[in-house]
Motif scaffolding. Structure first.
Motif, mmCIF file in Angstrom:
data_model
loop_
_atom_site.group_PDB
_atom_site.id
_atom_site.type_symbol
_atom_site.label_atom_id
_atom_site.label_comp_id
_atom_site.label_asym_id
_atom_site.label_seq_id
_atom_site.Cartn_x
_atom_site.Cartn_y
_atom_site.Cartn_z
ATOM 1 N N LEU A 402 -21.555 -35.199 -33.531
ATOM 2 C CA LEU A 402 -22.539 -34.674 -32.595
ATOM 3 C C LEU A 402 -22.126 -34.971 -31.163
ATOM 4 C CD1 LEU A 402 -25.871 -35.847 -34.285
ATOM 5 C CD2 LEU A 402 -24.814 -33.582 -34.448
ATOM 6 N N THR A 403 -22.344 -34.019 -30.285
ATOM 7 C CA THR A 403 -22.216 -34.276 -28.854
ATOM 8 C C THR A 403 -23.505 -34.948 -28.383
ATOM 9 O OG1 THR A 403 -23.214 -32.164 -28.256
ATOM 10 C CG2 THR A 403 -20.808 -32.196 -28.577
ATOM 11 N N PRO A 404 -23.515 -35.508 -27.172
ATOM 12 C CA PRO A 404 -24.783 -36.043 -26.649
ATOM 13 C C PRO A 404 -25.895 -34.992 -26.664
ATOM 14 C CG PRO A 404 -22.982 -36.868 -25.333
ATOM 15 C CD PRO A 404 -22.375 -35.877 -26.298
ATOM 16 N N LYS A 405 -25.557 -33.751 -26.318
ATOM 17 C CA LYS A 405 -26.543 -32.677 -26.382
ATOM 18 C C LYS A 405 -26.970 -32.439 -27.829
ATOM 19 C CE LYS A 405 -27.125 -27.731 -25.367
ATOM 20 N NZ LYS A 405 -26.436 -26.500 -24.881
ATOM 21 N N GLY A 406 -26.010 -32.500 -28.743
ATOM 22 C CA GLY A 406 -26.310 -32.273 -30.150
ATOM 23 C C GLY A 406 -27.223 -33.328 -30.740
ATOM 24 N N PHE A 407 -27.093 -34.563 -30.266
ATOM 25 C CA PHE A 407 -27.940 -35.629 -30.786
ATOM 26 C C PHE A 407 -29.417 -35.357 -30.532
ATOM 27 C CE2 PHE A 407 -29.981 -39.861 -30.136
ATOM 28 C CZ PHE A 407 -30.005 -40.226 -31.474
ATOM 29 N N PHE A 408 -29.708 -34.702 -29.427
ATOM 30 C CA PHE A 408 -31.097 -34.344 -29.136
ATOM 31 C C PHE A 408 -31.683 -33.496 -30.258
ATOM 32 C CE2 PHE A 408 -34.437 -31.709 -27.321
ATOM 33 C CZ PHE A 408 -35.173 -32.613 -26.567
ATOM 34 N N TYR A 409 -30.846 -32.684 -30.881
ATOM 35 C CA TYR A 409 -31.292 -31.751 -31.919
ATOM 36 C C TYR A 409 -30.807 -32.161 -33.311
ATOM 37 C CZ TYR A 409 -31.914 -28.762 -27.774
ATOM 38 O OH TYR A 409 -32.282 -28.260 -26.547
ATOM 39 N N TYR A 410 -30.557 -33.456 -33.538
ATOM 40 C CA TYR A 410 -29.880 -33.840 -34.774
ATOM 41 C C TYR A 410 -30.617 -33.386 -36.036
ATOM 42 C CZ TYR A 410 -33.055 -37.785 -35.684
ATOM 43 O OH TYR A 410 -34.153 -38.551 -35.972
ATOM 44 N N GLY A 411 -31.951 -33.414 -36.009
ATOM 45 C CA GLY A 411 -32.713 -32.981 -37.180
ATOM 46 C C GLY A 411 -32.547 -31.507 -37.457
ATOM 47 N N ALA A 412 -32.612 -30.710 -36.410
ATOM 48 C CA ALA A 412 -32.438 -29.259 -36.560
ATOM 49 C C ALA A 412 -31.019 -28.933 -37.005
ATOM 50 C CB ALA A 412 -32.764 -28.557 -35.250
ATOM 51 N N ILE A 413 -30.043 -29.682 -36.494
ATOM 52 C CA ILE A 413 -28.643 -29.467 -36.902
ATOM 53 C C ILE A 413 -28.479 -29.784 -38.391
ATOM 54 C CG2 ILE A 413 -26.286 -30.337 -36.637
ATOM 55 C CD1 ILE A 413 -26.910 -30.662 -33.640
ATOM 56 N N ALA A 414 -29.019 -30.911 -38.820
ATOM 57 C CA ALA A 414 -28.929 -31.264 -40.243
ATOM 58 C C ALA A 414 -29.546 -30.167 -41.111
ATOM 59 C CB ALA A 414 -29.624 -32.594 -40.500
ATOM 60 N N SER A 415 -30.653 -29.608 -40.651
ATOM 61 C CA SER A 415 -31.362 -28.610 -41.463
ATOM 62 C C SER A 415 -30.580 -27.310 -41.623
ATOM 63 C CB SER A 415 -32.741 -28.318 -40.871
ATOM 64 O OG SER A 415 -32.664 -27.479 -39.742
ATOM 65 N N LEU A 416 -29.626 -27.050 -40.738
ATOM 66 C CA LEU A 416 -28.786 -25.860 -40.899
ATOM 67 C C LEU A 416 -27.978 -25.925 -42.187
ATOM 68 C CD1 LEU A 416 -27.309 -25.250 -37.321
ATOM 69 C CD2 LEU A 416 -29.019 -23.868 -38.506
ATOM 70 N N PHE A 417 -27.752 -27.133 -42.688
ATOM 71 C CA PHE A 417 -26.939 -27.319 -43.884
ATOM 72 C C PHE A 417 -27.777 -27.692 -45.108
ATOM 73 C CE2 PHE A 417 -24.463 -28.347 -40.094
ATOM 74 C CZ PHE A 417 -23.495 -27.346 -40.185
ATOM 75 N N TYR A 418 -29.099 -27.527 -44.993
ATOM 76 C CA TYR A 418 -29.941 -27.663 -46.174
ATOM 77 C C TYR A 418 -29.622 -26.524 -47.139
ATOM 78 C CZ TYR A 418 -33.035 -30.930 -43.612
ATOM 79 O OH TYR A 418 -33.561 -31.990 -42.914
ATOM 80 N N ALA A 419 -29.819 -26.784 -48.407
ATOM 81 C CA ALA A 419 -29.635 -25.731 -49.405
ATOM 82 C C ALA A 419 -30.622 -24.592 -49.138
ATOM 83 C CB ALA A 419 -29.853 -26.295 -50.803
ATOM 84 N N PRO A 420 -30.249 -23.343 -49.461
ATOM 85 C CA PRO A 420 -31.093 -22.177 -49.139
ATOM 86 C C PRO A 420 -32.551 -22.309 -49.581
ATOM 87 C CG PRO A 420 -28.956 -21.452 -49.884
ATOM 88 C CD PRO A 420 -28.969 -22.941 -50.084
#
Length: 432
Positions: A402-420
């Protein structure tokens, strides 16, 4: 739904964090009570859960009970030993990468029972091999750690102790039913730890607690500077995990983390931005070997005790008690049985790995390939392009982080890789 639209919705969704799955219903179709998840596994980490505490902190999301009489403690330990020994008898030649004893508060046990717990730990080690950088750890609190128990810990061979401060604001601690330890008390305990020759102490801090301010963080950091532990771990308050309807102020959480990160780095602790563990040693990453191998390398782990979670290369299981059963219900049988056993497809195993590893802020490319059978860019082409375009992630030859900017959205980023199917559930239930 387009990735851009999904990501925008996920940003405001408190269910998007480092916990996975989001609901027990997400994995109902994968239940399989007949299969041994560890039938082909030799490389493992072990975790023992001791669910007793002197008080039950309001911010704690784990399964725990008020400390009981010594006979109940002995019953728990007998069940624990039955569970562990049965596993070792049916799974010989284990190579241990890590071993943590947590809870709850293991040191809330009576001295006699605590000694028996550590003897069980040593008995386990006689039946297993350990890796060269094996570093076991035990969790405790300032009000339960006595000189005698420190001596027991040292004698057992455990050389890392983790203690919770959370905050030095006594009013916030009282509101959360947490016992306040004065600076004098903390100094006395740490002095005893060093006198016994235990070399590594980790102190836990929390940010985002209700009514917590920047001044509270400043005051707590002053205490950290005085105590000078080898390691510090930061925990973000996750209200959705304790059934609160209170909304999470993501911007406030991020601001608090950024401040704590900057100050701890000034104090000589190593960490990369988005990492929640800080260490005076640039090599050990601020983690016990259990957490290093579990979070970063995806080594399988077996949990023992009430509500313990286990994860192998084919699935995940939860011991009895995960659904908040009473203590007496959990000890009806002579051992703690697996209550839910899931054999998972690679997409679900990958979602779990992402959730675990992003707690640390980065993912290993070799682990990704082991799980998916291919590179991240091939399996999740659109998601990766989106994250790179938004500058939310970076990567090198070994890791995606994660970039510093990405850390702000870490939950949303993780959810992109949730199973369909989990994504669909999240869209339907996340904002209710």
């Amino acid at each position: 739904m387009l990735i851009k639209e999904y990501f925008k919705n996920a940003q405001a969704n408190a269910l998007c964090n480092t916990s996975y799955p989001l609901s027990v219903s997400n994995w109902e179709e994968y239940k399989n009570s007949s299969i041994d998840l560890f039938q082909d596994e030799k490389d493992l980490c072990f975790y023992i859960h001791v669910p007793f505490c002197k008080r039950l902190c309001a911010f704690c999301e784990y399964v725990k009970y008020r400390i009981r009489d010594i006979e109940s403690q002995k019953v728990y330990l007998a069940h624990l030993e039955n569970e562990v020994m049965h596993f070792l008898d049916t799974h010989p030649n284990i190579m241990l990468y890590g071993f943590d004893i947590g809870g709850g508060t293991p040191t809330s046990l009576d001295d006699e029972v605590f000694q028996a717990l550590l003897e069980l730990y040593q008995k386990i080690l006689t039946k297993c091999s350990v890796v060269e950088d094996f570093e076991p750890s035990i969790e405790t609190t300032f009000d339960t750690l006595t000189k005698n128990k420190i001596k027991m810990i040292k004698s057992s061979g455990i050389d890392r102790i983790s203690l919770g401060i959370q905050t030095t604001n006594s009013k916030i601690l009282k509101k959360n039913n947490r016992i306040y330890a004065s600076l004098t008390k903390m100094q006395e305990v740490l002095s005893l730890i060093k006198e016994e020759g235990i070399s590594k102490v980790n102190l836990d801090l929390m940010y985002g607690l209700k009514d917590q301010t920047k001044k509270d963080l400043q005051d707590t950091l002053k205490t950290i500077a005085i105590l000078n532990p080898e390691q510090v771990t930061l925990y973000e308050m996750r209200y959705n995990m304790v059934s609160s309807k209170r909304n999470i102020d993501r911007r406030k959480m991020y601001t608090f983390y950024k401040y704590l990160y900057k100050q701890l780095r000034k104090m000589g602790y190593y960490a990369t931005f988005s990492q929640n563990t800080f260490s005076k040693d640039s090599v050990d990453k601020g983690l016990s070997s259990y957490l290093r191998y579990r979070m970063i390398e995806n080594i399988s782990y077996k949990g023992f005790g009430i509500s313990a979670q286990s994860k192998s290369r084919i699935g995940i299981s939860y011991n009895i008690g995960k659904t908040r059963k009473s203590f007496n219900d959990c000890v009806k049988d002579p051992s703690f049985k697996v209550e839910d056993n899931y054999v998972l497809p690679k997409e679900e195993l990958f979602s779990k790995y992402v959730s675990i590893s992003l707690y640390y802020g980065r993912m290993k490319k070799k682990v990704i390939k082991e799980i998916l059978g291919t590179e991240m860019e091939k399996a999740y082409k659109e998601e990766m392009e989106f994250l790179h375009k938004k500058k939310l992630i970076r990567e090198n030859d070994e890791e995606i982080y994660l970039t510093p900017k990405g850390f702000f959205y870490y939950g949303a980023i993780a959810s992109l890789f949730y199973a369909p199917k989990v994504k669909a559930w999240l869209i339907e239930n996340g904002n209710k």
